[in-house]
Write a protein that holds these residues in place. Structure first.
Motif, mmCIF file in Angstrom:
data_model
loop_
_atom_site.group_PDB
_atom_site.id
_atom_site.type_symbol
_atom_site.label_atom_id
_atom_site.label_comp_id
_atom_site.label_asym_id
_atom_site.label_seq_id
_atom_site.Cartn_x
_atom_site.Cartn_y
_atom_site.Cartn_z
ATOM 1 N N ARG A 1 0.831 -1.205 0.000
ATOM 2 C CA ARG A 1 0.000 0.000 0.000
ATOM 3 C C ARG A 1 0.863 1.251 0.000
ATOM 4 N NH1 ARG A 1 -4.260 -1.742 4.657
ATOM 5 N NH2 ARG A 1 -5.325 -3.333 3.434
ATOM 6 N N ASN A 2 0.504 2.173 -0.873
ATOM 7 C CA ASN A 2 1.153 3.493 -0.910
ATOM 8 C C ASN A 2 2.669 3.392 -0.945
ATOM 9 O OD1 ASN A 2 -1.411 4.785 -0.785
ATOM 10 N ND2 ASN A 2 -1.446 4.374 1.406
ATOM 11 N N VAL A 3 3.169 2.565 -1.860
ATOM 12 C CA VAL A 3 4.621 2.397 -1.993
ATOM 13 C C VAL A 3 5.139 3.271 -3.131
ATOM 14 C CG1 VAL A 3 4.688 0.072 -1.018
ATOM 15 C CG2 VAL A 3 4.330 0.360 -3.465
ATOM 16 N N TYR B 1 -1.231 -7.187 -9.540
ATOM 17 C CA TYR B 1 -2.211 -6.217 -10.030
ATOM 18 C C TYR B 1 -1.886 -4.851 -9.424
ATOM 19 C CZ TYR B 1 -4.965 -10.277 -11.356
ATOM 20 O OH TYR B 1 -5.386 -11.451 -11.926
ATOM 21 N N ARG B 2 -2.118 -3.793 -10.195
ATOM 22 C CA ARG B 2 -1.926 -2.414 -9.728
ATOM 23 C C ARG B 2 -3.286 -1.773 -9.556
ATOM 24 N NH1 ARG B 2 -2.182 2.146 -12.737
ATOM 25 N NH2 ARG B 2 -1.397 3.998 -11.714
ATOM 26 N N MET B 3 -3.471 -1.081 -8.435
ATOM 27 C CA MET B 3 -4.730 -0.368 -8.237
ATOM 28 C C MET B 3 -4.688 0.898 -9.084
ATOM 29 S SD MET B 3 -6.787 0.697 -4.779
ATOM 30 C CE MET B 3 -5.809 2.108 -4.320
ATOM 31 N N SER B 4 -5.551 0.942 -10.092
ATOM 32 C CA SER B 4 -5.545 2.074 -11.019
ATOM 33 C C SER B 4 -6.533 3.158 -10.633
ATOM 34 C CB SER B 4 -5.841 1.591 -12.440
ATOM 35 O OG SER B 4 -7.132 1.020 -12.493
ATOM 36 N N ASN C 1 3.119 6.526 -4.154
ATOM 37 C CA ASN C 1 1.844 6.167 -3.517
ATOM 38 C C ASN C 1 1.034 5.172 -4.351
ATOM 39 O OD1 ASN C 1 2.271 7.840 -1.243
ATOM 40 N ND2 ASN C 1 1.719 9.609 -2.503
ATOM 41 N N GLN C 2 1.718 4.167 -4.861
ATOM 42 C CA GLN C 2 1.076 3.118 -5.654
ATOM 43 C C GLN C 2 0.671 1.959 -4.742
ATOM 44 O OE1 GLN C 2 0.601 3.406 -9.234
ATOM 45 N NE2 GLN C 2 0.993 5.469 -8.445
ATOM 46 N N THR C 3 -0.397 1.263 -5.106
ATOM 47 C CA THR C 3 -0.857 0.094 -4.361
ATOM 48 C C THR C 3 -0.919 -1.091 -5.306
ATOM 49 O OG1 THR C 3 -2.090 1.443 -2.785
ATOM 50 C CG2 THR C 3 -2.743 -0.868 -2.973
ATOM 51 N N PHE C 4 -0.363 -2.221 -4.858
ATOM 52 C CA PHE C 4 -0.312 -3.442 -5.667
ATOM 53 C C PHE C 4 -0.870 -4.617 -4.873
ATOM 54 C CE2 PHE C 4 3.062 -0.751 -7.283
ATOM 55 C CZ PHE C 4 2.890 -0.839 -8.653
ATOM 56 N N ARG C 5 -1.531 -5.526 -5.569
ATOM 57 C CA ARG C 5 -1.953 -6.811 -4.998
ATOM 58 C C ARG C 5 -1.067 -7.887 -5.595
ATOM 59 N NH1 ARG C 5 -7.594 -7.407 -2.973
ATOM 60 N NH2 ARG C 5 -7.556 -5.859 -1.308
ATOM 61 N N VAL D 1 -6.350 -10.049 3.312
ATOM 62 C CA VAL D 1 -5.161 -9.627 2.593
ATOM 63 C C VAL D 1 -4.098 -9.205 3.597
ATOM 64 C CG1 VAL D 1 -4.228 -7.939 0.982
ATOM 65 C CG2 VAL D 1 -6.495 -8.911 0.586
ATOM 66 N N LYS D 2 -2.889 -9.739 3.427
ATOM 67 C CA LYS D 2 -1.774 -9.395 4.304
ATOM 68 C C LYS D 2 -1.037 -8.191 3.707
ATOM 69 C CE LYS D 2 -1.354 -14.232 5.423
ATOM 70 N NZ LYS D 2 -0.655 -15.465 5.119
ATOM 71 N N VAL D 3 -0.823 -7.184 4.508
ATOM 72 C CA VAL D 3 -0.124 -5.988 4.045
ATOM 73 C C VAL D 3 1.374 -6.210 4.243
ATOM 74 C CG1 VAL D 3 0.162 -3.513 4.330
ATOM 75 C CG2 VAL D 3 -2.101 -4.553 4.585
ATOM 76 N N LEU D 4 2.130 -6.034 3.172
ATOM 77 C CA LEU D 4 3.589 -6.163 3.247
ATOM 78 C C LEU D 4 4.199 -4.823 3.633
ATOM 79 C CD1 LEU D 4 4.274 -8.260 0.010
ATOM 80 C CD2 LEU D 4 4.219 -9.080 2.356
ATOM 81 N N PRO D 5 5.294 -4.854 4.390
ATOM 82 C CA PRO D 5 5.948 -3.593 4.766
ATOM 83 C C PRO D 5 6.629 -2.944 3.561
ATOM 84 C CG PRO D 5 7.156 -5.476 5.672
ATOM 85 C CD PRO D 5 5.939 -6.001 4.972
#
Length: 175
Positions: free
Chosen positions: A44-46, A75-78, A132-136, A171-175
């Motif tokens: 999240r927000n990387v 996947y990228r949150m667009s 501030n990109q978010t990926f799954r 969903v597990k959030v990665l650091p």
């Protein structure tokens, strides 16, 4: 002749089915904590970082490591429809912007993955695609990869989750 063949087949079947022997040795210990279930992780927000090769990347180690037969799909949150409904785009993906083409891609191994951003223009001029990109990150065990006639890399996020019966509520959030 048919009676003799039938008699021989019956005797052989009886002999083979009634064979017993000592129990074989115990198999190797399984991997501690390894789950053969699909998993979903989120970054999240990387921010992409400019590396030594002048490439924008996001790197993460996998802990625990995945098996050689496992696959990773990212996947990228667009965008979002609302605060509860994100829009996920599979990568690799090319975005056609006024400045030129921006590409997202990734690679992975058993131990890590890297997400790349590149383009045919100076992509630092479009920071909203780098920060501030978010990926799954979806890990699909190798034994599931051949369960569908559709290539998992061609599936949108909702189809992939449904096809492989993945629970994405945890969903597990990665650091």
């Amino acid at each position: 002749m048919k009676k003799i063949a039938l008699l021989l087949a019956s005797v052989c079947s009886l002999i083979l089915n009634s064979c017993e022997g000592p129990e074989g040795p115990q198999g190797p210990q399984g991997n501690d904590g390894y789950s053969a279930e699909s998993e979903v992780f989120e970054l999240r927000n990387v921010n992409f970082s400019l590396d030594a090769n002048n490439e924008y990347t996001i790197y993460r180690a996998l802990d625990p490591q995945i098996l050689l037969s496992d696959n990773i799909i990212i996947y990228r949150m667009s965008g979002t429809i609302n605060s509860q409904t994100p829009i996920w785009q599979p990568i690799p993906r090319t975005l056609y912007l006024n400045q030129g083409e921006l590409d997202y891609d990734y690679d992975f191994s058993r131990v890590d993955f890297t997400i790349y951003a590149g383009g045919n223009y100076n992509i630092s001029t479009t920071p909203n695609y780098l920060y501030n990109q978010t990926f799954r990150i979806v890990i699909i065990p190798g034994y599931l990869s051949n369960k569908s006639s559709v290539d998992p890399y061609d599936m949108d996020y909702k189809t992939l989750i449904k096809t492989y019966k993945i629970n994405d509520q945890k969903v597990k959030v990665l650091p």
